[in-house]
Motif scaffolding. Structure first.
Motif, PDB file in Angstrom:
ATOM      1  N   LEU A 151       0.827  -1.214   0.000  1.00 59.64           N
ATOM      2  CA  LEU A 151       0.000   0.000   0.000  1.00 59.64           C
ATOM      3  C   LEU A 151       0.859   1.260   0.000  1.00 59.64           C
ATOM      4  CD1 LEU A 151      -2.841  -1.008   2.459  1.00 59.64           C
ATOM      5  CD2 LEU A 151      -2.890  -0.926  -0.037  1.00 59.64           C
ATOM      6  N   ARG A 152       2.057   1.147   0.529  1.00 61.78           N
ATOM      7  CA  ARG A 152       2.920   2.325   0.575  1.00 61.78           C
ATOM      8  C   ARG A 152       3.849   2.418  -0.633  1.00 61.78           C
ATOM      9  NH1 ARG A 152       4.986   2.634   6.850  1.00 61.78           N
ATOM     10  NH2 ARG A 152       3.083   3.505   7.751  1.00 61.78           N
ATOM     11  N   CYS A 153       4.085   1.300  -1.314  1.00 57.97           N
ATOM     12  CA  CYS A 153       5.056   1.306  -2.420  1.00 57.97           C
ATOM     13  C   CYS A 153       4.516   2.092  -3.606  1.00 57.97           C
ATOM     14  CB  CYS A 153       5.377  -0.126  -2.844  1.00 57.97           C
ATOM     15  SG  CYS A 153       6.551  -0.208  -4.194  1.00 57.97           S
ATOM     16  N   THR A 154       5.326   3.031  -4.110  1.00 60.76           N
ATOM     17  CA  THR A 154       4.924   3.803  -5.292  1.00 60.76           C
ATOM     18  C   THR A 154       5.600   3.269  -6.545  1.00 60.76           C
ATOM     19  OG1 THR A 154       6.727   5.338  -4.899  1.00 60.76           O
ATOM     20  CG2 THR A 154       4.571   5.946  -4.002  1.00 60.76           C
ATOM     21  N   GLY A 155       6.406   2.233  -6.388  1.00 57.73           N
ATOM     22  CA  GLY A 155       7.065   1.653  -7.564  1.00 57.73           C
ATOM     23  C   GLY A 155       8.161   2.515  -8.152  1.00 57.73           C
TER      24      GLY A 155
END
Lengths: 666, 285
Positions: free
Chosen positions: A596-600
């Motif tokens: 949920l926190r990863c923006t890639g």
């Protein structure tokens, strides 16, 4: 709420001599969630471990802090202890109050005690946030790689192969044998080096479990214990090994002659060559830098004007089985192995850096290993010791010890371990070759600690009549046919001058060229000189700090043949202990992504040194990072690279670390 | 220039090459530009570019992932766009870049057009964007680098650590923690900003100097090696904290240590997220 038990270790007087244990225990009693505190004389002992186990059961402890030595020392021990009492082994935290505290603050007991309390406080805060972690079973490749085909690597390869495991032995030179193959006789028994080495080389070549790759180099290593993937560059010999009969016509007839590396320039070799007659494999290689036909091809390819060099191709024309293969090219082989033994060996110090000794300028100033070639029956002079300048027999020979050893000026503080012994050996051999020879040996100290070594030095002094002079050489210069050696006899406090026919420099040992780069690609550490660093200098002397990678021979430090062979066998046993396991257990302390926190942004992937970050597409089409747990080493680089705190490290989570820091301020 | 932008926008929208053109139109005071989204050919007639186009629009592209979009960029915006492309927040193939030759943005307030160039533009070294698919405006010679305009930069550099701390304490004391700097910054696109996280709670919710200090310094570090110096954070700050000073200082540090300017080259990762063997910086050797 978790019930936390704190166990404070005295470590005999190691900790208790500096840290006030009673005060630490009293402070621990007041820490949040701590329900039980006890001390142990030696926590790691059977009695200490039993006490911890019993306390866990009796006090219904759910987390454990052990304030003792470094986790490097006994974390694994205590994980087993708590597991035996039914706790998850990762619900344990070690407070290092020995290395980090009592040892470094032994001069200030009050401060050491205060620090010990704070370290315990941090550990309590951290362990309260620990989560149960679970290992996974992973498979492994039951095959070993040995890098380096000297005596250490040969021994390791044979021992593993004889235990029934397949081994790949990679050697950079066209033959195995290493430095030992260049030696004439070996101290202190004076048995012939080739006679004891060659049978082992042949055994390697014929062993059904050993794949021998000579003229090959390890280019890269990926993966982890049990599952390494190795890229090996196999250089082209330009000779078809399946056809070659080693008849020798090619190297006899090749018109190009160059100084032979194996003989350290004391004799010639052809452009197609085997380094020495007993080479294994006995397949010649074409030296691309010197072959006339290759030079011709390069000339044509450059499209230059002028006279073309000769095409030559004599070897091709004369080869009875037509084994010359100009089309052969370098190949990259990819192999999977479970364990690696690094035995990259040594090279000798560049003695020309000592300008005052005239090495490189005066032909009769030679190195110890050059003298080995002159003494050897298979050497360039067939065992006749002659001066390189005029071919006469030297009568007065001066040995200079510690050339590139024990000399801070040259950045070499260490002792090369073997020089004292090989000088004595060479003095004995010179006397055997020619009873008229008088040897003078300039030494700083005589290091003869091995079995039968001191007796051997006596033999050189008494039987071979070698004269030992304590002192350093200041200057060597040529005077007519003689070399004038000037130095000081520091025992008499008098200058000495000797008119010598031959000067032998006992050049020291340094790691092979390329050893540092190899260590980097293996992710193992090396010291300031480039010697590989052991996991523990006393207790784990043939293991690197990277699991599954083992060390042997002079890649670790200067060593003699018995030492190298022992290390080769020791490394083999360590590697076999990996290979013989049915499966390996993964370390659960690895990184994990919060999707949920990863923006890639993949900063983690760029930061990762182990290629452990893959990408995955979520159901809503977002591309985010995911950790390959089997490649992750739990180093935490990705965690610090992640601005959005999507990365976390199990067992060292941000919550746990921040709790430790916050605990300090409460 | 306006016509060139409008023509291209219409062509792209008509052909379906993009479904939106992000640019500027004239705001309701009739003077200052504002961000403008054209979805149809008719709307594209509203597009304009002049010396009041201060906004950095590239952050809007993150929300348009998967949809082909055209965007008008100034040279500084183009660098921010390259940062976003390098950090995989924007796909280069999904964006049509209309690069505008920029003569600098003027300092202006609501309803009133100023005459001086903005501080960042006075020291800017670029008139032409480094990356574009279509360049609008007449290309001109690039300006020579000038020393930072803000005299406080030099003053700060000569201060002692304690004096500098006092300076920033005074600045940060004004912070309202409104997060406008974060909202406008193209480099701030985290799904959940560290300052909003509760587990662990990196920055407490109290609005007092230690928390304000932490917030502003951590954000500056997150931008080190990524900030292109567009100064949008400073422009939108309602209490005029000179955030540009902080960001420019870190930009210079990164440039000195790593020979790196963010957003100049595609596919070159930021130095703080990579490790090179030769980058030892005198540490540990």
């Amino acid at each position: 709420m978790a019930r936390i038990g704190v166990f404070v270790c005295h470590c005999g007087s190691n900790i208790a001599g500096t840290v006030n244990i009673a005060q630490v225990m009293a402070a621990a009693q007041t820490m949040p969630l701590v329900t039980f505190v006890a001390d142990n004389k030696y926590s790691c002992s059977e009695i200490g471990q039993t006490a911890i186990r019993e306390a866990i059961l009796k006090q219904k402890l759910e987390r454990v802090v052990i304030a003792a030595c470094s986790p490097q020392m006994h974390e694994a021990t205590f994980r087993k202890t708590v597991a035996q009492a039914g706790l998850n082994p990762y619900l344990l935290e070690i407070a290092n109050i020995r290395e980090h505290c009592s040892w470094v603050h032994s001069n200030d007991k009050a401060a050491a005690t205060k620090k010990a309390i704070e370290l315990v406080k941090m550990a309590v805060a951290k362990v309260a946030r620990h989560e149960a972690l679970f290992t996974k079973e992973i498979g492994l490749t039951k095959k070993a790689l040995v890098i380096g085909g000297g005596i250490s690597g040969i021994q390791a390869a044979l021992d593993m192969a004889n235990a029934g495991y397949p081994v790949i032995l990679v050697e950079r030179e066209p033959t195995i044998g290493g430095r030992m193959a260049q030696l004439d006789k070996t101290f202190p028994t004076l048995d012939c080096s080739s006679c004891i080495l060659t049978p082992k080389m042949v055994e390697v070549a014929q062993h059904p479990n050993i794949t021998l790759l000579t003229y090959a180099e390890v280019k890269s290593v990926r993966g982890f214990v049990g599952n390494f993937e190795v890229e090996i560059l196999q250089r082209a010999r330009k000779v078809d090994a399946s056809k070659c009969t080693s008849c020798g016509i090619c190297w006899q007839k090749c018109p190009e002659k160059i100084p032979a590396e194996f003989n350290l320039g004391l004799g010639p070799r052809a452009a197609i060559y085997t380094p020495f007659p007993q080479a294994v494999p006995n397949i010649p290689s074409i030296d691309l830098a010197h072959c006339r036909y290759i030079k011709y091809q390069e000339f044509v390819a450059r499209g230059e004007e002028g006279k073309k060099p000769p095409q030559c191709r004599i070897c091709e024309r004369l080869c009875p089985p037509q084994a010359i293969d100009w089309e052969q090219s370098d190949q990259v082989l990819v192999e999977k192995v479970g364990a690696i033994v690094v035995a990259t060996g040594y090279q000798t110090f560049d003695h020309t850096r000592y300008g005052e000794f005239g090495a490189g300028r005066y032909p009769d100033v030679i190195t110890g290993i050059q003298l080995e070639r002159l003494l050897s029956a298979s050497g360039p002079t067939e065992g006749e010791v002659v001066r390189p300048s005029d071919g006469t027999h030297p009568k007065t020979v001066v040995f200079v010890s510690c050339v590139g050893s024990r000399d801070e000026r040259m950045g070499r503080a260490y002792c090369s371990n073997v020089c004292c012994m090989y000088m004595a050996k060479q003095a004995i051999l010179l006397k055997e070759h020619d009873p008229e020879v008088q040897s003078y040996i300039f030494y700083i100290d005589i290091r003869a600690g091995g079995k039968g070594y001191e007796e051997f030095i006596r033999r050189a002094q008494e039987e071979a009549r070698a004269i030992y002079l304590r002192g350093r050489i200041s200057h060597i210069y040529q005077d007519g046919k003689k070399l004038i050696v000037r130095g000081e006899d520091s025992l008499l406090g008098r200058p000495v001058e000797i008119a010598a026919d031959l000067v032998v420099l006992a050049t020291g040992i340094e790691p092979s060229a390329g050893a540092k780069e190899l260590a980097q690609s293996l992710n193992i550490s090396y010291d300031a000189h480039g010697f590989m660093v052991e996991a523990h200098p006393k207790l784990r002397p043939v293991e690197s700090r990277t699991e599954g990678i083992f060390l042997a021979g002079t890649a670790i430090a200067p060593n003699d043949i018995p030492g190298c062979v022992a290390q080769g066998s020791a490394a083999a046993v360590k590697a076999l202990a990996v290979l013989s396991r049915p499966s390996l257990v993964s370390d659960p302390m690895v990184a994990i992504v919060d999707p949920l926190r990863c923006t890639g942004c993949f900063a983690c992937q760029r930061a990762c040194a182990f290629n452990a970050i893959d990408s995955q597409v979520t159901r809503d089409g977002k591309t985010i990072a995911v950790v390959n747990e089997s490649l992750c080493k739990g180093c935490g680089l990705c965690v610090s690279a992640c601005r959005g705190v999507a990365m976390n490290l199990k067992g060292f989570s941000q919550q746990q670390l921040l709790a430790e820091v916050n605990a300090l301020w409460r | 220039m306006n016509q060139a932008i409008r023509d291209k926008a219409k062509e792209l929208l008509a052909s379906g090459a993009v479904s939106c053109v992000i640019g500027y139109d004239v705001g309701s005071d009739g003077i200052n530009a504002r961000p403008f989204f054209a979805y149809t050919e008719e709307e594209a007639d509203g597009l304009a570019f002049d010396q009041t186009c201060t906004h950095n629009l590239v952050k809007y592209l993150i929300d348009r992932a998967g949809k082909a979009t055209a965007i008008v960029v100034k040279p500084c915006d183009a660098r921010a766009l390259t940062v976003l492309i390098n950090e995989k927040q924007v796909k280069r193939e999904e964006v049509f870049i209309i690069g505008a030759v920029c003569h600098g943005i003027i300092e202006s307030t609501w309803g009133q057009k100023g005459s001086d160039l903005q501080g960042r533009c006075q020291t800017c070294t670029q008139h032409t964007p480094l990356v574009y698919d279509l360049l609008v405006g007449e290309p001109m010679a690039e300006p020579t680098p000038k020393a930072p305009l803000d005299h406080r930069a030099a003053t700060l550099a000569n201060m002692s650590v304690a004096e500098r701390a006092a300076f920033w304490a005074e600045q940060f004391q004004r912070c309202l923690r409104c997060n406008a700097c974060r909202q406008v910054c193209p480099g701030c696109y985290c799904a959940e900003c560290f300052v909003d996280q509760l587990d662990p709670e990196w920055v407490g919710i109290r609005i007092d100097l230690p928390e304000k200090w932490l917030w502003n310094t951590i954000r500056a570090f997150h931008l080190a090696g990524r900030c292109v110096g567009c100064d949008e954070c400073q422009r939108v700050c309602p209490v005029n904290i000179p955030l540009g000073l902080l960001n420019h200082k870190l930009e210079e540090e990164v440039a000195t240590l790593f020979d790196f300017r963010p957003g100049v080259k595609a596919d070159v990762p930021a130095p703080l997220e990579t490790f090179k063997k030769d980058e030892k910086l005198g540490i540990g050797e």
